[in-house]
Design a protein around this motif. Structure first.
Motif, PDB file in Angstrom:
ATOM      1  N   ASN A  84       0.834  -1.205   0.000  1.00 26.97           N
ATOM      2  CA  ASN A  84       0.000   0.000   0.000  1.00 26.97           C
ATOM      3  C   ASN A  84       0.867   1.252   0.000  1.00 26.97           C
ATOM      4  O   ASN A  84       2.098   1.175   0.102  1.00 26.97           O
ATOM      5  CB  ASN A  84      -0.937  -0.011   1.193  1.00 26.97           C
ATOM      6  N   ILE A  85       0.203   2.406  -0.065  1.00 28.60           N
ATOM      7  CA  ILE A  85       0.881   3.647  -0.443  1.00 28.60           C
ATOM      8  C   ILE A  85       2.185   3.918   0.316  1.00 28.60           C
ATOM      9  O   ILE A  85       3.212   4.168  -0.317  1.00 28.60           O
ATOM     10  CB  ILE A  85      -0.113   4.847  -0.378  1.00 28.60           C
ATOM     11  N   SER A  86       2.192   3.842   1.654  1.00 27.60           N
ATOM     12  CA  SER A  86       3.416   4.193   2.382  1.00 27.60           C
ATOM     13  C   SER A  86       4.541   3.206   2.076  1.00 27.60           C
ATOM     14  O   SER A  86       5.698   3.588   1.914  1.00 27.60           O
ATOM     15  CB  SER A  86       3.159   4.239   3.887  1.00 27.60           C
ATOM     16  N   MET A  88       4.613   1.261  -0.675  1.00 28.50           N
ATOM     17  CA  MET A  88       4.894   1.387  -2.101  1.00 28.50           C
ATOM     18  C   MET A  88       5.891   2.515  -2.350  1.00 28.50           C
ATOM     19  O   MET A  88       6.821   2.371  -3.154  1.00 28.50           O
ATOM     20  CB  MET A  88       3.562   1.626  -2.829  1.00 28.50           C
ATOM     21  N   LEU A  89       5.742   3.633  -1.618  1.00 34.11           N
ATOM     22  CA  LEU A  89       6.652   4.769  -1.786  1.00 34.11           C
ATOM     23  C   LEU A  89       8.064   4.416  -1.325  1.00 34.11           C
ATOM     24  O   LEU A  89       9.042   5.019  -1.755  1.00 34.11           O
ATOM     25  CB  LEU A  89       6.153   5.980  -0.984  1.00 34.11           C
ATOM     26  N   CYS A  90       8.174   3.435  -0.418  1.00 38.59           N
ATOM     27  CA  CYS A  90       9.476   3.101   0.150  1.00 38.59           C
ATOM     28  C   CYS A  90       9.996   1.746  -0.324  1.00 38.59           C
ATOM     29  O   CYS A  90      10.839   1.130   0.328  1.00 38.59           O
ATOM     30  CB  CYS A  90       9.397   3.137   1.679  1.00 38.59           C
ATOM     31  N   CYS A 123      -2.606  -2.557   3.652  1.00 35.88           N
ATOM     32  CA  CYS A 123      -1.970  -1.890   4.801  1.00 35.88           C
ATOM     33  C   CYS A 123      -2.085  -2.672   6.115  1.00 35.88           C
ATOM     34  O   CYS A 123      -3.162  -3.061   6.543  1.00 35.88           O
ATOM     35  CB  CYS A 123      -2.600  -0.514   4.993  1.00 35.88           C
ATOM     36  N   ILE A 124      -0.925  -2.895   6.755  1.00 32.50           N
ATOM     37  CA  ILE A 124      -0.914  -3.625   8.026  1.00 32.50           C
ATOM     38  C   ILE A 124      -0.533  -2.723   9.198  1.00 32.50           C
ATOM     39  O   ILE A 124      -0.097  -3.200  10.255  1.00 32.50           O
ATOM     40  CB  ILE A 124       0.008  -4.869   7.961  1.00 32.50           C
ATOM     41  N   ALA A 125      -0.680  -1.406   9.015  1.00 30.91           N
ATOM     42  CA  ALA A 125      -0.477  -0.449  10.103  1.00 30.91           C
ATOM     43  C   ALA A 125       0.924  -0.483  10.701  1.00 30.91           C
ATOM     44  O   ALA A 125       1.109  -0.668  11.900  1.00 30.91           O
ATOM     45  CB  ALA A 125      -1.541  -0.626  11.190  1.00 30.91           C
ATOM     46  N   ALA A 126       1.906  -0.313   9.832  1.00 27.69           N
ATOM     47  CA  ALA A 126       3.279  -0.109  10.290  1.00 27.69           C
ATOM     48  C   ALA A 126       3.919   0.880   9.310  1.00 27.69           C
ATOM     49  O   ALA A 126       5.079   0.751   8.933  1.00 27.69           O
ATOM     50  CB  ALA A 126       4.046  -1.418  10.328  1.00 27.69           C
ATOM     51  N   CYS A 127       3.125   1.874   8.909  1.00 27.18           N
ATOM     52  CA  CYS A 127       3.444   2.731   7.765  1.00 27.18           C
ATOM     53  C   CYS A 127       4.707   3.556   7.947  1.00 27.18           C
ATOM     54  O   CYS A 127       5.339   3.944   6.979  1.00 27.18           O
ATOM     55  CB  CYS A 127       2.274   3.655   7.476  1.00 27.18           C
ATOM     56  N   THR A 128       5.068   3.850   9.205  1.00 22.78           N
ATOM     57  CA  THR A 128       6.262   4.653   9.424  1.00 22.78           C
ATOM     58  C   THR A 128       7.507   3.778   9.450  1.00 22.78           C
ATOM     59  O   THR A 128       8.604   4.264   9.627  1.00 22.78           O
ATOM     60  CB  THR A 128       6.146   5.436  10.750  1.00 22.78           C
ATOM     61  N   GLU A 129       7.310   2.465   9.296  1.00 20.32           N
ATOM     62  CA  GLU A 129       8.439   1.536   9.284  1.00 20.32           C
ATOM     63  C   GLU A 129       8.447   0.751   7.974  1.00 20.32           C
ATOM     64  O   GLU A 129       8.710  -0.442   7.921  1.00 20.32           O
ATOM     65  CB  GLU A 129       8.336   0.586  10.480  1.00 20.32           C
ATOM     66  N   TYR A 139       5.244  -8.897  13.025  1.00 18.69           N
ATOM     67  CA  TYR A 139       5.793  -7.850  12.172  1.00 18.69           C
ATOM     68  C   TYR A 139       7.285  -7.964  11.931  1.00 18.69           C
ATOM     69  O   TYR A 139       8.053  -8.303  12.840  1.00 18.69           O
ATOM     70  CB  TYR A 139       5.540  -6.471  12.802  1.00 18.69           C
TER      71      TYR A 139
END
Lengths: 210, 451
Positions: A84-86, A88-90, A123-129, A139
């Protein structure tokens, strides 16, 4: 083994008793079945239907809506890579491509030895990592290709057995409501009275600042 | 730089490794709010504190929690409290941390809310994929039962309630409160048509039900301890207190930050060294998502807006779930748009045709544009499909569907097409060039073959 074992049956009954209506226990019981067998078998769904008083078709109806329930065997380790987006960007898509190459299966596939199933997940809610993945819902974050290879090696060598239980096991701690502490879980109709505390501390001099 | 010294409210225990244990929680003031409430406050007084705090729901819609509690029809029993811990909007990362690192704070919030509304039972619904959160909450519940904080005659009072952990199994749509209720009843997680009935009137088992987000409830112990008015002194006019924002994407220092509402700006949270730290490799900002995947995108000119609901709403987007996703100038707008649309297409529950069919077609058309097979008519086609899901493609969105999931796929599309249309056209031109280049080979031997 596909119906609940005696031990799991006891757990299942405990879970059902926690809800005002038995059918509410369906999802937890499907997880319990998956914990026992690694996936949800037809016999388990029949057993659940008996326990909560619905038809097996209703159990399948609920079961088939949710992505985590597998109706066929999957690998011992379910590797879920987020794109997902975060992520995918990384580099999440590149990580998925690498994972696919390393394991030799396309997303959705299982390795011939039955050890690994690879999935592309939302998205699995670890977007800042990011980029991140889960193995059997544990995780692993900020994953590089080298990290991924090491992870697979370690899993295959059994080095992570203490952290990653086999597919199907979620929380390793279960909730228990002690019989002497419960407030009393009753069907909806039996709870149709105003709770005892609704006028607590209302009387003057009770310490309230009304 | 307007970084305030506002207190950390809900993340204040995050720095200690044992923040999830009952020992640490009790040592740092835990369960004192519950003692105060049971010792000297009526349920109505607890509710009044939350109303005074003007605590906005932290799930996405931003509806005031105190007002929501007040919607339960008087004299109808039993009532239920349901905690929405089904966090899964792309970019959103806060509820999982609150459950993993401070489960007792959530439980105390649940106990206070249930006391205030008179709930017969409370359910903490945790997303299926969050095994550690489930583990920590289960352990915390067991500890709290053993210590007499949950169950029969809590702390010797008349207040008795059971709090039960429930969990999902992989479905974003279950974050919608009526879908969550369906799931909790053991059904497929599809939203209910409303009106006629909202959960406060007819929710779980068709009884009055309050559904609150994890972050919302985690604020309640502090509010009861310190007073609603103290809470309302923090933040801005329409958004009180603090809020957790997750800053992800192309920033140097991605992270989860609790900041004061209204005073901090997007520029602060993206560029300040203590927060996002600026764009990676010092590149230029292309755009950012201010509040989760369903929010319209923001750009350079929005950086100085404060993190405050009313202002962001007025500027044409939303703070939503507190998810800020930053994209630098290397980002392909079509690829980013496809990523978000693909999510909603995948997560559509299938109940309403415009969403089930529409999001799927949006994804397919975007994919062919990105893959170099786009047609010149595709941009109009995208907007036509989008218009069938969300008539007028306006903000706030209208919908032809029961819930806002379908329109959520339209927001990123309208943003990307509105701002970066030339990028879509460039991909489509690539398709046209490829077709032109392959034409002579097909035309070999034909009289007057086209070049």
């Amino acid at each position: 083994m596909a119906r609940f074992s005696p031990e799991h049956l006891e757990t299942a009954r405990e879970i059902i008793a926690r809800y005002p209506r038995p059918k509410s226990a369906l999802i937890p019981l499907l997880h319990l079945a998956q914990e026992q067998d690694g996936y949800v078998t037809d016999d388990a769904m029949r057993h659940i239907a008996e326990l909560v008083g619905v038809t097996p078709a209703e159990v399948l109806g609920t079961c088939s809506f949710y992505e985590m329930f597998k109706l066929h065997p999957v690998g011992t380790y379910l590797v879920n890579v987020c794109t997902n987006i975060s992520c995918m960007l990384c580099g999440g898509e590149e990580l998925l491509a690498h994972a696919s190459e390393r394991l030799g299966v396309a997303p959705g596939g299982t390795t011939p030895d039955g050890r690994f199933t690879l999935e592309e997940v939302e998205c699995i809610a670890a977007c800042t990592e990011a980029p991140c993945l889960q193995v059997n819902y544990r995780y692993v974050t900020n994953v590089t290709n080298d990290d991924f290879d090491r992870l697979i090696d370690d899993l295959a060598a059994g080095k992570l057995d203490h952290e990653v239980p086999p597919h199907g096991t979620l929380a390793r701690v279960r909730q228990h409501i002690p019989a002497d502490r419960t407030a009393g879980i009753v069907p909806v109709a039996e709870a149709a009275v105003e709770p005892a505390w609704m006028h607590a501390n209302e009387a003057p001099g009770a310490g309230g600042d009304a | 730089m307007t970084i305030t010294d506002a207190p950390k409210i809900i993340t204040r225990r995050f720095d200690t490794p044992d923040s999830h244990t009952i020992t640490r929680y009790e040592e740092t003031g835990g369960y004192q709010a519950l003692r105060t409430a049971l010792g000297s406050m009526s349920p109505a007084q607890v509710a009044a504190q939350v109303k005074d705090a003007s605590l906005l729901g932290r799930g996405g819609a931003g509806f005031p929690a105190g007002v929501k509690w007040g919607f339960c029809p008087p004299g109808v029993w039993p009532r239920y409290l349901v905690v929405n811990g089904d966090e899964s909007e792309p970019g959103t990362y806060k509820d999982r941390l609150l459950m993993e690192r401070d489960p007792h704070q959530l439980i105390e919030g649940v106990l206070l809310a249930s006391y205030a509304i008179g709930a017969a039972q409370a359910f903490i619904y945790i997303r299926g994929e969050m095994a550690l959160a489930q583990e920590r909450v289960a352990k915390a519940l067991n500890e709290a039962y053993a210590k007499g904080y949950i169950g029969k005659n809590i702390l010797g009072s008349d207040y008795s309630i059971d709090v039960v952990m429930a969990w999902g199994a992989g479905a974003y749509i279950v974050g919608e409160e009526t879908a969550l209720i369906e799931s909790l009843e053991g059904n497929r997680g599809m939203p209910r048509l409303k009106p006629p009935f909202f959960p406060a009137a007819k929710g779980l088992y068709m009884q009055p039900t309050v559904v609150n987000n994890v972050e919302t409830l985690s604020n309640i112990p502090w509010i009861v301890s310190n007073g609603g008015e103290t809470f309302a002194e923090l933040g801005a006019e329409g958004s009180k207190g603090t809020r957790i924002f997750a800053v992800s994407g192309h920033v140097k220092n991605p992270g989860v930050f609790e900041v004061e509402y209204g005073v901090t700006t997007f520029r602060d949270i993206i560029y300040a060294p203590v927060y996002g730290g600026g764009i990676r490799s010092d590149r230029a900002l292309k755009c950012f998502i201010p509040g989760g995947a369903s929010a319209p995108w923001f750009y350079e000119e929005h950086l100085d807006l404060p993190l405050e609901k009313a202002t962001v709403d007025k500027a044409g987007s939303m703070l939503g779930s507190g998810a800020i996703v930053v994209m630098d100038d290397t980002t392909d707008a079509v690829a980013a748009c496809l990523s978000v649309v693909k999510f909603f297409s995948h997560e559509s529950c299938g109940k309403c045709t415009p969403c089930r069919e529409g999001t799927n077609w949006l994804e397919k058309i975007l994919r062919r544009i990105l893959d170099g097979y786009g047609r010149p008519s595709d941009l109009d086609l995208l907007m036509d499909v989008a218009d069938n899901i969300s008539p007028g493609i306006a903000w706030p969105p209208k919908q032809t569907t029961i819930c806002p999931l379908g329109p959520s796929a339209v927001s990123p599309l309208a943003s990307a097409l509105g701002r970066f249309r030339p990028e879509f056209e460039a991909h489509i031109a690539r398709a046209a060039r490829a077709e032109a280049a392959s034409a002579p080979a097909q035309a070999v031997g034909l009289p007057g073959g086209v070049a």
